[in-house]
Design a protein around this motif. Structure first.
Motif, mmCIF file in Angstrom:
data_model
loop_
_atom_site.group_PDB
_atom_site.id
_atom_site.type_symbol
_atom_site.label_atom_id
_atom_site.label_comp_id
_atom_site.label_asym_id
_atom_site.label_seq_id
_atom_site.Cartn_x
_atom_site.Cartn_y
_atom_site.Cartn_z
ATOM 1 N N GLN A 64 -4.649 5.021 -2.214
ATOM 2 C CA GLN A 64 -4.216 4.463 -0.929
ATOM 3 C C GLN A 64 -3.516 5.498 -0.052
ATOM 4 O OE1 GLN A 64 -1.672 1.279 -2.104
ATOM 5 N NE2 GLN A 64 -3.335 -0.034 -2.830
ATOM 6 N N VAL A 65 -3.061 6.594 -0.668
ATOM 7 C CA VAL A 65 -2.226 7.555 0.054
ATOM 8 C C VAL A 65 -2.959 8.257 1.199
ATOM 9 C CG1 VAL A 65 -0.922 9.705 -0.154
ATOM 10 C CG2 VAL A 65 -0.635 7.896 -1.848
ATOM 11 N N PRO A 66 -4.145 8.850 0.956
ATOM 12 C CA PRO A 66 -4.766 9.636 2.045
ATOM 13 C C PRO A 66 -4.916 8.866 3.345
ATOM 14 C CG PRO A 66 -5.883 10.062 -0.019
ATOM 15 C CD PRO A 66 -4.917 8.945 -0.279
ATOM 16 N N HIS A 67 -5.431 7.628 3.261
ATOM 17 C CA HIS A 67 -5.645 6.883 4.504
ATOM 18 C C HIS A 67 -4.344 6.372 5.088
ATOM 19 C CE1 HIS A 67 -6.429 3.244 6.933
ATOM 20 N NE2 HIS A 67 -7.394 3.995 7.428
ATOM 21 N N SER A 68 -3.477 5.797 4.241
ATOM 22 C CA SER A 68 -2.262 5.169 4.760
ATOM 23 C C SER A 68 -1.315 6.166 5.409
ATOM 24 C CB SER A 68 -1.539 4.427 3.632
ATOM 25 O OG SER A 68 -1.081 5.334 2.645
ATOM 26 N N LYS A 69 -1.269 7.382 4.896
ATOM 27 C CA LYS A 69 -0.346 8.381 5.436
ATOM 28 C C LYS A 69 -0.980 9.253 6.513
ATOM 29 C CE LYS A 69 3.207 7.352 2.864
ATOM 30 N NZ LYS A 69 4.446 6.841 3.461
ATOM 31 N N VAL A 70 -2.211 9.710 6.286
ATOM 32 C CA VAL A 70 -2.815 10.662 7.210
ATOM 33 C C VAL A 70 -3.347 9.974 8.465
ATOM 34 C CG1 VAL A 70 -4.577 12.469 7.421
ATOM 35 C CG2 VAL A 70 -3.322 12.203 5.301
ATOM 36 N N SER A 71 -3.468 8.649 8.425
ATOM 37 C CA SER A 71 -3.886 7.934 9.639
ATOM 38 C C SER A 71 -2.747 7.797 10.632
ATOM 39 C CB SER A 71 -4.418 6.544 9.273
ATOM 40 O OG SER A 71 -3.408 5.782 8.624
ATOM 41 N N SER A 72 -1.573 8.331 10.299
ATOM 42 C CA SER A 72 -0.434 8.308 11.208
ATOM 43 C C SER A 72 -0.793 8.992 12.527
ATOM 44 C CB SER A 72 0.760 9.021 10.562
ATOM 45 O OG SER A 72 1.755 9.295 11.512
ATOM 46 N N GLN A 73 -0.448 8.335 13.636
ATOM 47 C CA GLN A 73 -0.783 8.896 14.947
ATOM 48 C C GLN A 73 -0.119 10.245 15.162
ATOM 49 O OE1 GLN A 73 0.982 7.100 18.414
ATOM 50 N NE2 GLN A 73 -0.876 7.346 19.627
ATOM 51 N N ALA A 74 1.084 10.416 14.604
ATOM 52 C CA ALA A 74 1.803 11.671 14.825
ATOM 53 C C ALA A 74 1.043 12.869 14.278
ATOM 54 C CB ALA A 74 3.186 11.587 14.190
ATOM 55 N N LEU A 75 0.296 12.683 13.190
ATOM 56 C CA LEU A 75 -0.435 13.809 12.599
ATOM 57 C C LEU A 75 -1.583 14.281 13.475
ATOM 58 C CD1 LEU A 75 -0.650 13.141 8.748
ATOM 59 C CD2 LEU A 75 0.483 15.007 9.912
ATOM 60 N N SER A 76 -2.035 13.439 14.409
ATOM 61 C CA SER A 76 -3.102 13.878 15.316
ATOM 62 C C SER A 76 -2.623 14.971 16.259
ATOM 63 C CB SER A 76 -3.650 12.688 16.113
ATOM 64 O OG SER A 76 -2.618 12.102 16.898
#
Length: 466
Positions: A64-76
């Motif tokens: 669950q980690v890759p999607h739940s964390k990396v989908s954060s808008q700030a990382l874009s």
């Protein structure tokens, strides 16, 4: 064996994997997965028949980690900041910036090296990646320094060290990552990087001038530029200033009131503006394609590290290691400032064996709560705090300190990534040459960090104005 012991054993295993050469992303993901399996199996009483169940739960938790964390808008923000830098390079803005700095500053002792630092600082204001900054100026600045008789090690060291400024001067990918990990305001952290970044550049310049004065053969000055030539170079450098003003004005409304947009939208707007400039300057399809590919490569590398390390961070949460470490730190009978200095020294040692982003991702989930606890907690007021600042301001101050330590790690042997990049771009230079060239800059970084610790207002003044 309780969860704390499991956390310590798995963390020890992670350090062994990293020290034996495994990439941080894969070592952290493996350690995190093993740790999760161990934690869940321990909850099942180490029943052999329930090991499969523990493995299933651990895999689902990690998955669950890759999607739940990396989908954060700030990382874009990260790919847009990196893209700005590469588009600026292919648009010729970096060479124009270096030329302007050279015409204005080359007359001082070590003038071309000084010009490189100022040009790098300017480029860092539109580039979010130290590696990209070092690669760009290794191509532009080193040939000119060598052509007039600079010591090749010194020239390489200047570029490698100056490239680290992109970690601190916004837009900075590492500052964004820090903000996401500790759940702080991205915009304020980016704003806080300006003054310390400029301060670091000034310290570098002072060091270069001092070396050039003592050892006159190291960096001879360049004279002969007329005032007409100097002013003629400014229009070529103005687009960089224009982009910086656009991004900052968009994120921090200069007329007061609400911001015009988020940092992510500001980064996207900055990338679009630089793209328009690049097209206007005649950027060809091949160059645009190269900018996109280089951005994608660097973004994938950063995101892969984030994915892997966040699996380990999820395990740390189950093991409650951050809480245990905070309790231990606050129980020490030592001055909070002395403990902070010891933490920063530990970062200097750890940075010899790990890359900057991986190091911060691995340590901050444990170290950050401890530092906040030392100061008095997240909600403490300045009057009741140990460091003389409120909880939110302490988070910003500590963020700048650890990012500056990350800069230091980018030039520290044997892993110093910027040194490898400069050596890779310049086949006439060995990695050993670059590492020897950056040694004087260790002193400059140590002085900078000491002053940021002693005088926190260097960091906190600008974010305190918004």
């Amino acid at each position: 064996m309780d969860s704390i012991d499991i956390g310590l054993w798995v963390t020890g295993g992670l350090l062994v994997l990293v020290l034996t050469g495994m990439r941080v992303a894969f070592a952290a993901a493996l350690a995190g997965l093993v740790g999760l399996v161990w934690i869940f199996w321990a909850k099942f009483g180490y029943d052999p028949d329930r090991f499969g169940k523990a493995l299933t739960v651990a895999v689902k938790t990690a998955g669950q980690v890759p999607h739940s964390k990396v989908s954060s808008q700030a990382l874009s923000l990260i790919p847009t900041f990196i893209l700005i830098g590469y588009l600026a390079y292919y648009a010729g803005l970096t060479r124009a910036l270096f030329e302007a700095a050279k015409r204005w500053m080359a007359w001082v002792p070590g003038g071309l090296a000084v010009s490189t630092v100022f040009a790098t600082a300017g480029f860092a204001a539109v580039s979010g990646a130290s590696v990209a900054t070092s690669a760009v100026f290794a191509r532009i600045a080193i040939p000119e320094m060598l052509a007039i008789g600079y010591n090749k090690r010194f020239a390489a060291g200047v570029v490698a060290a100056a490239g680290t400024l992109a970690s601190l001067i916004p837009p900075s990918a590492i500052l964004v990552i820090y903000a996401i990990i500790v759940e702080q305001d991205v915009g304020k952290l980016l704003l806080a990087g300006f003054v310390p970044g400029a301060f670091s550049a000034v310290i570098y310049v002072a060091l270069i001038v001092g070396i050039a004065v003592v050892f006159k053969s190291v960096g001879p000055p360049v004279t002969g530029f007329t005032w007409r030539q100097r002013f003629a170079s400014l229009p070529g450098a103005l687009p960089i200033v224009f982009v910086v003003v656009i991004i900052i004005s968009f994120v921090y409304n200069p007329f007061g009131g609400d911001a015009w947009g988020t940092p992510t939208e500001g980064g996207a707007l900055g990338a679009f503006v630089v793209f328009c400039m690049a097209v206007f300057r005649g950027m060809k399809w091949a160059e645009f394609k190269s900018a996109l590919l280089e951005t994608a490569k660097l973004t994938v590398m950063i995101f892969t590290i984030i994915w892997g390390v966040l699996i380990y961070v999820r395990f740390l949460g189950f093991a409650d290691l951050p809480g245990a470490f905070s309790d231990w730190i606050t129980s020490l009978q030592m001055s909070p400032m002395l403990i902070l200095v010891c933490i920063l020294l530990a970062y200097a040692v750890l940075g010899m064996f790990m890359d900057a982003i991986g190091m911060l991702l691995l340590t901050l989930p444990v170290v950050y709560p401890a530092v906040m606890a030392l100061n008095g907690g997240e909600a403490v007021s300045a009057a009741d705090s140990a460091f003389g600042m409120s909880g939110p301001m302490c988070a910003i101050w500590f963020g700048i300190l650890v990012v500056k330590m990350a800069e230091f790690c980018l030039i520290t042997p044997p892993i110093g990534l910027n040194c490898f990049v400069v050596a890779g771009v310049r086949p006439d230079l060995s990695v050993q040459d670059v590492f020897r060239g950056v040694m004087p800059f260790f002193v400059a970084d140590a002085v900078t960090i000491a002053l940021l610790v002693a005088f926190p207002q260097i960091v906190l003044w600008l974010p305190g104005q918004v």
